[in-house]
Design an enzyme around this catalytic site. Structure first.
Site: not given
Length: 372
Positions: A179, A181-183, A251
Protein backbone atom coordinates in the site's frame (compact mmCIF):
# COMPACT_ATOMS: atom_id res chain seq x y z
CA UNK A 1 -1.56 27.94 8.01
CA UNK A 2 -2.54 26.67 4.56
CA UNK A 3 -3.32 23.10 3.55
CA UNK A 4 0.15 22.88 1.97
CA UNK A 5 1.72 23.66 5.34
CA UNK A 6 0.11 20.63 6.98
CA UNK A 7 2.46 17.72 7.60
CA UNK A 8 0.80 14.59 6.15
CA UNK A 9 0.77 11.22 7.83
CA UNK A 10 2.49 9.49 4.92
CA UNK A 11 3.80 10.19 1.44
CA UNK A 12 5.24 7.66 -1.06
CA UNK A 13 8.59 8.08 -2.80
CA UNK A 14 7.87 8.14 -6.53
CA UNK A 15 9.83 9.61 -9.42
CA UNK A 16 10.93 9.33 -13.00
CA UNK A 17 11.90 5.66 -12.75
CA UNK A 18 8.39 4.66 -11.71
CA UNK A 19 6.84 6.89 -14.39
CA UNK A 20 9.03 5.38 -17.10
CA UNK A 21 8.30 1.85 -15.90
CA UNK A 22 4.57 2.45 -16.18
CA UNK A 23 4.94 4.03 -19.62
CA UNK A 24 6.94 1.05 -20.83
CA UNK A 25 4.16 -1.33 -19.79
CA UNK A 26 1.46 0.84 -21.34
CA UNK A 27 3.35 0.96 -24.61
CA UNK A 28 3.90 -2.80 -24.58
CA UNK A 29 0.17 -3.42 -24.65
CA UNK A 30 0.42 -6.24 -22.07
CA UNK A 31 -0.98 -4.90 -18.83
CA UNK A 32 -1.57 -8.19 -17.00
CA UNK A 33 -0.10 -11.71 -16.94
CA UNK A 34 3.03 -10.37 -18.57
CA UNK A 35 6.77 -10.58 -17.92
CA UNK A 36 6.94 -7.97 -15.14
CA UNK A 37 5.12 -10.25 -12.70
CA UNK A 38 7.75 -12.98 -12.83
CA UNK A 39 10.54 -10.38 -12.88
CA UNK A 40 9.20 -8.69 -9.74
CA UNK A 41 8.89 -12.04 -7.96
CA UNK A 42 12.40 -13.06 -8.96
CA UNK A 43 13.84 -9.76 -7.72
CA UNK A 44 11.84 -9.69 -4.48
CA UNK A 45 12.44 -13.23 -3.19
CA UNK A 46 16.21 -12.87 -2.57
CA UNK A 47 15.64 -9.52 -0.83
CA UNK A 48 13.92 -11.41 1.99
CA UNK A 49 15.94 -14.61 1.73
CA UNK A 50 13.10 -16.71 0.32
CA UNK A 51 13.42 -19.33 -2.44
CA UNK A 52 10.16 -18.23 -4.07
CA UNK A 53 7.67 -15.36 -4.12
CA UNK A 54 4.20 -14.88 -5.56
CA UNK A 55 2.85 -11.44 -6.45
CA UNK A 56 -0.74 -10.89 -5.32
CA UNK A 57 -3.31 -8.11 -5.30
CA UNK A 58 -2.80 -7.18 -1.62
CA UNK A 59 -1.21 -8.25 1.62
CA UNK A 60 -4.65 -9.45 2.70
CA UNK A 61 -5.00 -11.76 -0.29
CA UNK A 62 -1.49 -13.01 0.42
CA UNK A 63 -2.49 -13.94 3.97
CA UNK A 64 -5.59 -15.70 2.69
CA UNK A 65 -3.67 -17.77 0.14
CA UNK A 66 -0.95 -18.51 2.70
CA UNK A 67 -3.50 -19.88 5.16
CA UNK A 68 -5.03 -22.04 2.44
CA UNK A 69 -1.60 -23.30 1.44
CA UNK A 70 -0.82 -24.60 4.94
CA UNK A 71 -4.20 -26.34 5.16
CA UNK A 72 -6.38 -24.06 7.30
CA UNK A 73 -10.05 -24.87 6.73
CA UNK A 74 -13.55 -24.72 8.15
CA UNK A 75 -13.76 -25.21 11.91
CA UNK A 76 -10.03 -24.79 12.49
CA UNK A 77 -8.48 -22.32 14.93
CA UNK A 78 -5.61 -19.97 14.16
CA UNK A 79 -3.81 -18.25 17.04
CA UNK A 80 -2.99 -14.63 16.27
CA UNK A 81 -2.63 -11.14 17.71
CA UNK A 82 -5.53 -8.83 18.60
CA UNK A 83 -3.27 -5.81 18.02
CA UNK A 84 -3.02 -5.57 14.26
CA UNK A 85 -4.78 -4.23 11.22
CA UNK A 86 -8.06 -6.16 10.99
CA UNK A 87 -7.02 -7.98 7.80
CA UNK A 88 -4.85 -10.47 9.71
CA UNK A 89 -7.91 -11.79 11.56
CA UNK A 90 -10.32 -11.41 8.64
CA UNK A 91 -8.15 -13.63 6.43
CA UNK A 92 -8.75 -16.50 8.88
CA UNK A 93 -12.51 -16.03 8.59
CA UNK A 94 -12.36 -16.27 4.80
CA UNK A 95 -11.74 -20.00 5.28
CA UNK A 96 -14.49 -20.32 7.92
CA UNK A 97 -11.85 -20.85 10.56
CA UNK A 98 -11.71 -18.94 13.84
CA UNK A 99 -9.06 -16.42 14.88
CA UNK A 100 -8.08 -17.14 18.48
CA UNK A 101 -6.42 -14.11 20.01
CA UNK A 102 -3.58 -14.08 22.52
CA UNK A 103 -2.18 -11.03 24.27
CA UNK A 104 0.91 -9.11 23.17
CA UNK A 105 4.31 -8.33 24.62
CA UNK A 106 4.16 -4.84 26.22
CA UNK A 107 7.53 -3.83 24.74
CA UNK A 108 7.64 -5.21 21.20
CA UNK A 109 3.81 -5.16 20.84
CA UNK A 110 4.05 -8.49 19.01
CA UNK A 111 2.27 -11.72 19.92
CA UNK A 112 3.51 -12.92 23.32
CA UNK A 113 4.90 -16.45 22.79
CA UNK A 114 3.73 -17.64 26.23
CA UNK A 115 0.23 -16.27 25.67
CA UNK A 116 0.16 -17.88 22.24
CA UNK A 117 1.21 -21.23 23.71
CA UNK A 118 -1.61 -21.03 26.26
CA UNK A 119 -4.14 -20.38 23.47
CA UNK A 120 -3.25 -23.50 21.47
CA UNK A 121 -5.83 -26.30 21.56
CA UNK A 122 -6.36 -29.53 19.67
CA UNK A 123 -8.29 -27.47 17.09
CA UNK A 124 -5.35 -25.15 16.39
CA UNK A 125 -4.06 -25.77 12.87
CA UNK A 126 -1.83 -22.71 12.38
CA UNK A 127 -0.21 -19.71 14.06
CA UNK A 128 -0.33 -16.24 12.51
CA UNK A 129 2.18 -13.86 14.09
CA UNK A 130 2.13 -10.20 13.03
CA UNK A 131 5.38 -8.27 12.74
CA UNK A 132 3.66 -5.18 14.07
CA UNK A 133 4.96 -1.78 12.93
CA UNK A 134 7.90 -3.58 11.31
CA UNK A 135 9.38 -5.11 14.48
CA UNK A 136 10.21 -8.83 14.08
CA UNK A 137 7.91 -11.17 15.99
CA UNK A 138 9.50 -14.01 17.93
CA UNK A 139 8.77 -16.61 15.27
CA UNK A 140 11.52 -18.93 16.53
CA UNK A 141 9.61 -19.40 19.80
CA UNK A 142 6.42 -20.20 17.90
CA UNK A 143 8.18 -22.73 15.68
CA UNK A 144 8.74 -24.97 18.71
CA UNK A 145 5.07 -25.99 18.64
CA UNK A 146 5.48 -27.72 15.30
CA UNK A 147 2.39 -26.08 13.82
CA UNK A 148 2.20 -24.42 10.41
CA UNK A 149 2.96 -20.71 10.55
CA UNK A 150 1.79 -17.94 8.24
CA UNK A 151 3.50 -14.61 8.88
CA UNK A 152 1.85 -11.22 8.53
CA UNK A 153 4.89 -9.29 7.32
CA UNK A 154 2.80 -6.62 5.61
CA UNK A 155 4.49 -3.90 7.70
CA UNK A 156 7.93 -5.47 7.98
CA UNK A 157 9.87 -5.26 4.72
CA UNK A 158 13.52 -4.78 5.66
CA UNK A 159 13.19 -6.26 9.16
CA UNK A 160 15.69 -8.88 10.33
CA UNK A 161 15.46 -11.51 13.07
CA UNK A 162 18.15 -11.74 15.72
CA UNK A 163 19.59 -14.85 14.05
CA UNK A 164 20.25 -12.81 10.91
CA UNK A 165 17.34 -14.21 8.88
CA UNK A 166 15.29 -11.50 7.16
CA UNK A 167 11.60 -11.41 8.00
CA UNK A 168 10.04 -13.52 5.28
CA UNK A 169 13.01 -15.85 4.96
CA UNK A 170 12.22 -18.53 7.54
CA UNK A 171 10.39 -20.77 5.06
CA UNK A 172 6.83 -20.03 6.16
CA UNK A 173 4.42 -18.25 3.83
CA UNK A 174 4.92 -14.57 4.70
CA UNK A 175 2.66 -11.87 3.27
CA UNK A 176 4.02 -8.40 2.48
CA UNK A 177 1.85 -5.40 1.60
CA UNK A 178 2.60 -2.62 -0.87
CA UNK A 179 0.00 0.00 0.00
CA UNK A 180 1.09 3.61 -0.53
CA UNK A 181 2.41 4.11 3.03
CA UNK A 182 4.56 0.96 3.08
CA UNK A 183 8.33 0.67 2.73
CA UNK A 184 7.79 -0.22 -0.93
CA UNK A 185 4.63 0.65 -2.82
CA UNK A 186 2.85 -0.48 -5.93
CA UNK A 187 -0.25 1.56 -5.03
CA UNK A 188 -2.13 -1.57 -4.06
CA UNK A 189 -0.56 -5.00 -4.06
CA UNK A 190 1.39 -7.56 -2.11
CA UNK A 191 3.78 -10.48 -2.23
CA UNK A 192 3.93 -13.85 -0.53
CA UNK A 193 7.45 -15.01 0.30
CA UNK A 194 7.46 -18.81 0.12
CA UNK A 195 9.84 -21.57 1.15
CA UNK A 196 8.12 -24.46 -0.60
CA UNK A 197 7.79 -25.16 -4.33
CA UNK A 198 4.48 -26.88 -3.59
CA UNK A 199 3.12 -23.78 -1.87
CA UNK A 200 4.38 -21.61 -4.73
CA UNK A 201 2.53 -23.71 -7.30
CA UNK A 202 -0.69 -23.66 -5.28
CA UNK A 203 -0.62 -19.92 -4.57
CA UNK A 204 0.20 -19.09 -8.20
CA UNK A 205 -2.79 -21.13 -9.31
CA UNK A 206 -5.25 -19.92 -6.69
CA UNK A 207 -4.43 -16.23 -7.25
CA UNK A 208 -5.46 -16.77 -10.88
CA UNK A 209 -8.88 -18.40 -10.56
CA UNK A 210 -7.43 -21.86 -9.91
CA UNK A 211 -5.93 -22.14 -13.36
CA UNK A 212 -3.77 -25.21 -14.00
CA UNK A 213 0.01 -24.81 -13.63
CA UNK A 214 0.50 -24.87 -17.41
CA UNK A 215 -1.87 -21.85 -17.57
CA UNK A 216 -4.26 -23.80 -19.78
CA UNK A 217 -7.24 -21.49 -20.29
CA UNK A 218 -9.88 -24.20 -20.15
CA UNK A 219 -8.50 -26.19 -17.21
CA UNK A 220 -9.18 -24.82 -13.74
CA UNK A 221 -8.36 -27.70 -11.44
CA UNK A 222 -9.10 -26.09 -8.07
CA UNK A 223 -11.04 -23.25 -6.46
CA UNK A 224 -9.33 -19.97 -7.15
CA UNK A 225 -9.65 -16.21 -6.75
CA UNK A 226 -8.89 -13.08 -8.70
CA UNK A 227 -5.88 -12.10 -6.63
CA UNK A 228 -3.53 -11.23 -9.50
CA UNK A 229 -1.17 -8.25 -9.50
CA UNK A 230 -0.96 -6.35 -12.79
CA UNK A 231 2.16 -5.76 -14.84
CA UNK A 232 1.66 -2.04 -14.23
CA UNK A 233 1.92 -2.56 -10.47
CA UNK A 234 4.85 -4.96 -10.81
CA UNK A 235 6.73 -2.47 -12.98
CA UNK A 236 6.37 0.13 -10.22
CA UNK A 237 7.49 -2.48 -7.72
CA UNK A 238 10.65 -3.25 -9.70
CA UNK A 239 11.54 0.44 -9.79
CA UNK A 240 10.88 0.70 -6.06
CA UNK A 241 13.11 -2.31 -5.34
CA UNK A 242 15.99 -0.51 -7.03
CA UNK A 243 15.76 2.28 -4.45
CA UNK A 244 14.63 0.18 -1.48
CA UNK A 245 17.91 0.39 0.44
CA UNK A 246 17.88 4.18 0.24
CA UNK A 247 14.23 4.37 1.31
CA UNK A 248 14.81 2.06 4.28
CA UNK A 249 17.85 4.13 5.31
CA UNK A 250 15.79 7.32 5.08
CA UNK A 251 13.12 5.79 7.31
CA UNK A 252 15.77 4.88 9.88
CA UNK A 253 17.02 8.46 9.75
CA UNK A 254 13.54 9.87 10.39
CA UNK A 255 12.99 7.44 13.27
CA UNK A 256 16.28 8.50 14.86
CA UNK A 257 15.33 12.14 14.46
CA UNK A 258 12.01 11.48 16.22
CA UNK A 259 13.75 9.71 19.10
CA UNK A 260 15.94 12.73 19.68
CA UNK A 261 13.12 15.26 19.28
CA UNK A 262 10.74 13.39 21.61
CA UNK A 263 13.25 12.38 24.28
CA UNK A 264 12.12 15.19 26.57
CA UNK A 265 8.46 14.18 26.36
CA UNK A 266 9.46 10.59 27.01
CA UNK A 267 11.38 11.53 30.15
CA UNK A 268 9.13 14.28 31.50
CA UNK A 269 5.63 13.38 30.36
CA UNK A 270 5.62 9.59 30.09
CA UNK A 271 5.30 9.43 26.32
CA UNK A 272 6.15 5.88 25.19
CA UNK A 273 8.28 5.63 22.05
CA UNK A 274 8.63 2.55 19.80
CA UNK A 275 10.99 0.02 21.32
CA UNK A 276 14.60 0.12 20.23
CA UNK A 277 16.12 -2.86 18.42
CA UNK A 278 17.01 -5.57 20.96
CA UNK A 279 19.05 -8.76 20.97
CA UNK A 280 19.93 -8.49 17.31
CA UNK A 281 16.37 -7.98 16.05
CA UNK A 282 16.20 -5.10 13.57
CA UNK A 283 13.02 -3.22 12.73
CA UNK A 284 12.00 -2.41 9.17
CA UNK A 285 10.54 1.02 9.89
CA UNK A 286 6.94 1.36 8.69
CA UNK A 287 5.27 3.92 10.98
CA UNK A 288 6.28 5.88 14.06
CA UNK A 289 3.65 5.07 16.68
CA UNK A 290 3.80 6.51 20.19
CA UNK A 291 1.71 5.75 23.24
CA UNK A 292 0.32 8.87 24.86
CA UNK A 293 0.78 9.38 28.61
CA UNK A 294 -1.78 7.51 30.71
CA UNK A 295 -5.01 9.44 31.10
CA UNK A 296 -4.51 11.57 27.97
CA UNK A 297 -7.56 12.14 25.80
CA UNK A 298 -6.37 10.63 22.53
CA UNK A 299 -9.16 11.98 20.32
CA UNK A 300 -8.68 15.49 21.70
CA UNK A 301 -4.93 15.18 21.13
CA UNK A 302 -5.42 14.18 17.49
CA UNK A 303 -7.85 17.06 16.97
CA UNK A 304 -5.47 19.55 18.60
CA UNK A 305 -2.53 18.32 16.51
CA UNK A 306 -4.57 18.79 13.35
CA UNK A 307 -5.21 22.37 14.42
CA UNK A 308 -1.45 22.85 14.63
CA UNK A 309 -0.90 21.47 11.13
CA UNK A 310 0.08 17.90 12.06
CA UNK A 311 -1.81 14.86 10.88
CA UNK A 312 -2.03 11.88 13.25
CA UNK A 313 -4.19 8.80 13.59
CA UNK A 314 -5.22 6.15 16.15
CA UNK A 315 -2.98 3.14 15.45
CA UNK A 316 -4.34 0.51 15.96
CA UNK A 317 -7.66 -0.41 17.56
CA UNK A 318 -7.88 -3.79 19.27
CA UNK A 319 -9.49 -6.20 16.81
CA UNK A 320 -11.46 -8.21 19.39
CA UNK A 321 -13.26 -5.03 20.53
CA UNK A 322 -14.44 -4.11 17.03
CA UNK A 323 -18.23 -4.45 16.77
CA UNK A 324 -18.08 -7.30 14.25
CA UNK A 325 -15.84 -9.46 16.46
CA UNK A 326 -17.70 -8.59 19.64
CA UNK A 327 -21.01 -9.60 18.08
CA UNK A 328 -19.67 -12.73 16.38
CA UNK A 329 -17.61 -14.15 19.25
CA UNK A 330 -18.78 -12.30 22.37
CA UNK A 331 -15.45 -10.61 23.04
CA UNK A 332 -15.47 -8.09 25.87
CA UNK A 333 -13.02 -5.56 27.36
CA UNK A 334 -10.48 -7.06 29.74
CA UNK A 335 -9.68 -10.22 27.79
CA UNK A 336 -6.33 -9.00 26.49
CA UNK A 337 -5.32 -6.16 28.81
CA UNK A 338 -1.93 -5.36 27.29
CA UNK A 339 -3.30 -5.07 23.76
CA UNK A 340 -6.26 -3.01 24.99
CA UNK A 341 -4.06 -0.59 26.94
CA UNK A 342 -1.67 -0.10 24.04
CA UNK A 343 -4.51 0.30 21.54
CA UNK A 344 -6.21 2.94 23.67
CA UNK A 345 -3.09 5.11 23.92
CA UNK A 346 -1.41 4.75 20.52
CA UNK A 347 -1.24 7.31 17.73
CA UNK A 348 0.78 7.36 14.53
CA UNK A 349 2.76 10.51 13.82
CA UNK A 350 3.77 11.70 10.32
CA UNK A 351 6.39 9.30 8.98
CA UNK A 352 7.86 8.91 5.49
CA UNK A 353 11.34 8.96 3.93
CA UNK A 354 11.26 12.58 2.81
CA UNK A 355 10.22 13.93 6.23
CA UNK A 356 12.82 16.53 7.19
CA UNK A 357 14.40 17.12 10.59
CA UNK A 358 12.65 20.50 10.64
CA UNK A 359 9.27 18.83 10.11
CA UNK A 360 10.03 16.29 12.83
CA UNK A 361 10.81 19.23 15.07
CA UNK A 362 7.46 20.81 14.24
CA UNK A 363 5.66 17.58 15.09
CA UNK A 364 7.52 17.25 18.39
CA UNK A 365 6.84 20.89 19.30
CA UNK A 366 3.15 20.53 18.47
CA UNK A 367 2.82 17.33 20.49
CA UNK A 368 4.63 18.95 23.39
CA UNK A 369 2.26 21.94 23.33
CA UNK A 370 -0.77 19.66 23.33
CA UNK A 371 0.49 17.41 26.14
CA UNK A 372 1.50 20.35 28.31
Amino acid sequence: MTITDEIPLARPVLGEAEEQAVLDVLRSGQLSLGPRVAAFEAAFAPRVGAPYASAVSSGTSGLHLGLRAVGVGEGDEVVTSPFSFVASANAVLYERARPVFADIDPVTLNLDPEAAAAAITDRTTALLPVHIFGYPANVAALERHGLPIVEDACEALGAVHRDGVPVGGRGHPAAFGFYANKQLTTGEGGMVAIGSAEHKERIDSERNQGRAPDMGWLDHDRLGFNYRLSDLACAIGLAQLDRLDDMLAARRRVAASYRQALAGLEADRGLVLPCADMGGDRRGWFVFVVQLPAGTDRDATIHALRGLGVQSKPYLPAIHLMSFYRERYGHRPGEFPVAEEVAARSIALPFFPALSDAQVGRVAEALGRVLR
